[in-house]
Design a protein around this motif. Sequence first.
Motif, PDB file in Angstrom:
ATOM      1  N   ASN B  27      18.085 -51.808 -34.839  1.00 59.63           N
ATOM      2  CA  ASN B  27      19.093 -52.619 -35.521  1.00 59.63           C
ATOM      3  C   ASN B  27      20.152 -53.112 -34.535  1.00 59.63           C
ATOM      4  O   ASN B  27      20.954 -52.340 -34.018  1.00 59.63           O
ATOM      5  CB  ASN B  27      19.746 -51.776 -36.620  1.00 59.63           C
ATOM      6  CG  ASN B  27      20.676 -52.576 -37.514  1.00 59.63           C
ATOM      7  OD1 ASN B  27      21.033 -53.706 -37.191  1.00 59.63           O
ATOM      8  ND2 ASN B  27      21.067 -52.009 -38.633  1.00 59.63           N
ATOM      9  N   THR B  28      20.180 -54.403 -34.288  1.00 57.94           N
ATOM     10  CA  THR B  28      21.137 -54.951 -33.329  1.00 57.94           C
ATOM     11  C   THR B  28      22.564 -54.987 -33.868  1.00 57.94           C
ATOM     12  O   THR B  28      23.489 -55.336 -33.138  1.00 57.94           O
ATOM     13  CB  THR B  28      20.718 -56.370 -32.921  1.00 57.94           C
ATOM     14  OG1 THR B  28      20.594 -57.179 -34.098  1.00 57.94           O
ATOM     15  CG2 THR B  28      19.390 -56.353 -32.180  1.00 57.94           C
ATOM     16  N   ALA B  29      22.738 -54.625 -35.118  1.00 52.39           N
ATOM     17  CA  ALA B  29      24.091 -54.550 -35.677  1.00 52.39           C
ATOM     18  C   ALA B  29      24.831 -53.284 -35.251  1.00 52.39           C
ATOM     19  O   ALA B  29      26.048 -53.192 -35.400  1.00 52.39           O
ATOM     20  CB  ALA B  29      24.033 -54.620 -37.200  1.00 52.39           C
ATOM     21  N   PHE B  30      24.121 -52.312 -34.721  1.00 59.54           N
ATOM     22  CA  PHE B  30      24.792 -51.100 -34.263  1.00 59.54           C
ATOM     23  C   PHE B  30      25.803 -51.448 -33.184  1.00 59.54           C
ATOM     24  O   PHE B  30      25.506 -52.196 -32.258  1.00 59.54           O
ATOM     25  CB  PHE B  30      23.789 -50.089 -33.713  1.00 59.54           C
ATOM     26  CG  PHE B  30      22.904 -49.470 -34.759  1.00 59.54           C
ATOM     27  CD1 PHE B  30      21.575 -49.205 -34.488  1.00 59.54           C
ATOM     28  CD2 PHE B  30      23.405 -49.125 -35.998  1.00 59.54           C
ATOM     29  CE1 PHE B  30      20.749 -48.610 -35.441  1.00 59.54           C
ATOM     30  CE2 PHE B  30      22.601 -48.540 -36.957  1.00 59.54           C
ATOM     31  CZ  PHE B  30      21.267 -48.299 -36.682  1.00 59.54           C
ATOM     32  N   ASP B  31      27.002 -50.872 -33.305  1.00 60.20           N
ATOM     33  CA  ASP B  31      28.050 -51.223 -32.353  1.00 60.20           C
ATOM     34  C   ASP B  31      28.742 -50.020 -31.737  1.00 60.20           C
ATOM     35  O   ASP B  31      29.776 -50.167 -31.069  1.00 60.20           O
ATOM     36  CB  ASP B  31      29.074 -52.144 -33.024  1.00 60.20           C
ATOM     37  CG  ASP B  31      29.682 -51.534 -34.278  1.00 60.20           C
ATOM     38  OD1 ASP B  31      30.404 -52.249 -34.988  1.00 60.20           O
ATOM     39  OD2 ASP B  31      29.429 -50.336 -34.552  1.00 60.20           O
ATOM     40  N   TYR B  32      28.201 -48.859 -31.953  1.00 56.60           N
ATOM     41  CA  TYR B  32      28.813 -47.655 -31.392  1.00 56.60           C
ATOM     42  C   TYR B  32      27.741 -46.595 -31.287  1.00 56.60           C
ATOM     43  O   TYR B  32      26.964 -46.383 -32.233  1.00 56.60           O
ATOM     44  CB  TYR B  32      29.963 -47.203 -32.296  1.00 56.60           C
ATOM     45  CG  TYR B  32      30.824 -46.099 -31.739  1.00 56.60           C
ATOM     46  CD1 TYR B  32      30.868 -44.859 -32.358  1.00 56.60           C
ATOM     47  CD2 TYR B  32      31.613 -46.305 -30.612  1.00 56.60           C
ATOM     48  CE1 TYR B  32      31.675 -43.859 -31.866  1.00 56.60           C
ATOM     49  CE2 TYR B  32      32.418 -45.303 -30.116  1.00 56.60           C
ATOM     50  CZ  TYR B  32      32.448 -44.074 -30.749  1.00 56.60           C
ATOM     51  OH  TYR B  32      33.249 -43.084 -30.259  1.00 56.60           O
ATOM     52  N   PHE B  33      27.691 -45.927 -30.120  1.00 50.30           N
ATOM     53  CA  PHE B  33      26.588 -45.007 -29.846  1.00 50.30           C
ATOM     54  C   PHE B  33      27.161 -43.687 -29.310  1.00 50.30           C
ATOM     55  O   PHE B  33      27.364 -43.518 -28.107  1.00 50.30           O
ATOM     56  CB  PHE B  33      25.624 -45.627 -28.839  1.00 50.30           C
ATOM     57  CG  PHE B  33      25.047 -46.927 -29.321  1.00 50.30           C
ATOM     58  CD1 PHE B  33      25.700 -48.139 -29.092  1.00 50.30           C
ATOM     59  CD2 PHE B  33      23.840 -46.947 -30.007  1.00 50.30           C
ATOM     60  CE1 PHE B  33      25.169 -49.338 -29.540  1.00 50.30           C
ATOM     61  CE2 PHE B  33      23.301 -48.141 -30.467  1.00 50.30           C
ATOM     62  CZ  PHE B  33      23.968 -49.330 -30.232  1.00 50.30           C
ATOM     63  N   PRO B  34      27.396 -42.720 -30.187  1.00 48.07           N
ATOM     64  CA  PRO B  34      27.910 -41.425 -29.746  1.00 48.07           C
ATOM     65  C   PRO B  34      26.783 -40.416 -29.513  1.00 48.07           C
ATOM     66  O   PRO B  34      25.679 -40.551 -30.043  1.00 48.07           O
ATOM     67  CB  PRO B  34      28.782 -40.982 -30.927  1.00 48.07           C
ATOM     68  CG  PRO B  34      28.131 -41.615 -32.115  1.00 48.07           C
ATOM     69  CD  PRO B  34      27.468 -42.885 -31.638  1.00 48.07           C
ATOM     70  N   TRP B  35      27.110 -39.425 -28.732  1.00 49.97           N
ATOM     71  CA  TRP B  35      26.238 -38.273 -28.533  1.00 49.97           C
ATOM     72  C   TRP B  35      26.997 -37.028 -29.001  1.00 49.97           C
ATOM     73  O   TRP B  35      28.188 -36.890 -28.741  1.00 49.97           O
ATOM     74  CB  TRP B  35      25.872 -38.100 -27.063  1.00 49.97           C
ATOM     75  CG  TRP B  35      24.842 -39.074 -26.587  1.00 49.97           C
ATOM     76  CD1 TRP B  35      25.062 -40.321 -26.080  1.00 49.97           C
ATOM     77  CD2 TRP B  35      23.413 -38.883 -26.555  1.00 49.97           C
ATOM     78  NE1 TRP B  35      23.869 -40.916 -25.737  1.00 49.97           N
ATOM     79  CE2 TRP B  35      22.842 -40.063 -26.021  1.00 49.97           C
ATOM     80  CE3 TRP B  35      22.570 -37.830 -26.924  1.00 49.97           C
ATOM     81  CZ2 TRP B  35      21.475 -40.213 -25.845  1.00 49.97           C
ATOM     82  CZ3 TRP B  35      21.205 -37.974 -26.746  1.00 49.97           C
ATOM     83  CH2 TRP B  35      20.670 -39.166 -26.213  1.00 49.97           C
ATOM     84  N   TYR B  36      26.259 -36.146 -29.655  1.00 49.61           N
ATOM     85  CA  TYR B  36      26.842 -34.900 -30.144  1.00 49.61           C
ATOM     86  C   TYR B  36      26.116 -33.722 -29.514  1.00 49.61           C
ATOM     87  O   TYR B  36      24.910 -33.764 -29.264  1.00 49.61           O
ATOM     88  CB  TYR B  36      26.733 -34.811 -31.673  1.00 49.61           C
ATOM     89  CG  TYR B  36      27.630 -35.797 -32.396  1.00 49.61           C
ATOM     90  CD1 TYR B  36      27.222 -37.104 -32.614  1.00 49.61           C
ATOM     91  CD2 TYR B  36      28.893 -35.411 -32.827  1.00 49.61           C
ATOM     92  CE1 TYR B  36      28.046 -38.008 -33.259  1.00 49.61           C
ATOM     93  CE2 TYR B  36      29.726 -36.318 -33.475  1.00 49.61           C
ATOM     94  CZ  TYR B  36      29.298 -37.612 -33.680  1.00 49.61           C
ATOM     95  OH  TYR B  36      30.112 -38.507 -34.315  1.00 49.61           O
ATOM     96  N   GLN B  37      26.882 -32.659 -29.304  1.00 44.28           N
ATOM     97  CA  GLN B  37      26.361 -31.411 -28.754  1.00 44.28           C
ATOM     98  C   GLN B  37      26.552 -30.330 -29.807  1.00 44.28           C
ATOM     99  O   GLN B  37      27.653 -30.185 -30.352  1.00 44.28           O
ATOM    100  CB  GLN B  37      27.135 -31.072 -27.476  1.00 44.28           C
ATOM    101  CG  GLN B  37      26.735 -29.789 -26.787  1.00 44.28           C
ATOM    102  CD  GLN B  37      27.703 -29.473 -25.654  1.00 44.28           C
ATOM    103  OE1 GLN B  37      28.907 -29.393 -25.855  1.00 44.28           O
ATOM    104  NE2 GLN B  37      27.182 -29.330 -24.448  1.00 44.28           N
ATOM    105  N   GLN B  38      25.504 -29.595 -30.072  1.00 48.43           N
ATOM    106  CA  GLN B  38      25.600 -28.550 -31.090  1.00 48.43           C
ATOM    107  C   GLN B  38      25.087 -27.229 -30.534  1.00 48.43           C
ATOM    108  O   GLN B  38      23.921 -27.118 -30.153  1.00 48.43           O
ATOM    109  CB  GLN B  38      24.820 -28.933 -32.348  1.00 48.43           C
ATOM    110  CG  GLN B  38      24.971 -27.931 -33.486  1.00 48.43           C
ATOM    111  CD  GLN B  38      24.244 -28.353 -34.750  1.00 48.43           C
ATOM    112  OE1 GLN B  38      23.232 -29.050 -34.689  1.00 48.43           O
ATOM    113  NE2 GLN B  38      24.749 -27.929 -35.909  1.00 48.43           N
TER     114      GLN B  38
END
Lengths: 113, 110
Positions: B27-38
Amino acid sequence: SAVISQKPSRDICQRGTSLTIQCQVDSQVTMMFWYRQQPGQSLTLIATANQGSEATYESGFVIDKFPISRPNLTFSTLTVSNMSPEDSSIYLCSAEASGNTIYFGEGSWLTVV
Amino acid sequence: QQQVKQSPQSLIVQKGGISIINCAYENTAFDYFPWYQQFPGKGPALLIAIRPDVSEKKEGRFTISFNKSAKQFSLHIMDSQPGDSATYFCAATASNQFYFGTGTSLTVIP
């Protein structure tokens, strides 16, 4: 950022009972969400908790099973109703803050026996 | 349909090595890409995030590389340490919709 507190952190519940999980955010937030996570698995969105209106549920989740309240901009509850062993999971509260970022609580680990 | 595809599912790296986790989206509408650590017994914690107008973001030993044309982004952990052993989730967001990858279990061997 947002600090999210959940309680209980862990509970063992009897089959057929209901449990309410509370979620408190340290600042006012527009969006709050409830996720479920099976141990070792990814995050599944249950619903978006809307302030002042009914929650928006994802496919496969219904209000009768997972009623949600959102009385204000810092607090929400999730109830897991009529629990069965299949409901044993981690339930995570999250909130959106500071520009598209969501923060999670520490989770509520439920075991249904 | 999985909006964000993450690989590998698990990763074992020697201490001091580089850990690389990849994610892809459509989806090219995505505008933010976070990474999470658990970590076990804890909720996911925001680790690092990037917007599509930059190709790389570095915070300490953690770097996100972003390839907009390929619709891929990756997390690089330099000088991996045993304390980095955790599950990592990538995510993509747009219009208050958040989509998570399936997670990568990283084990760093001393």
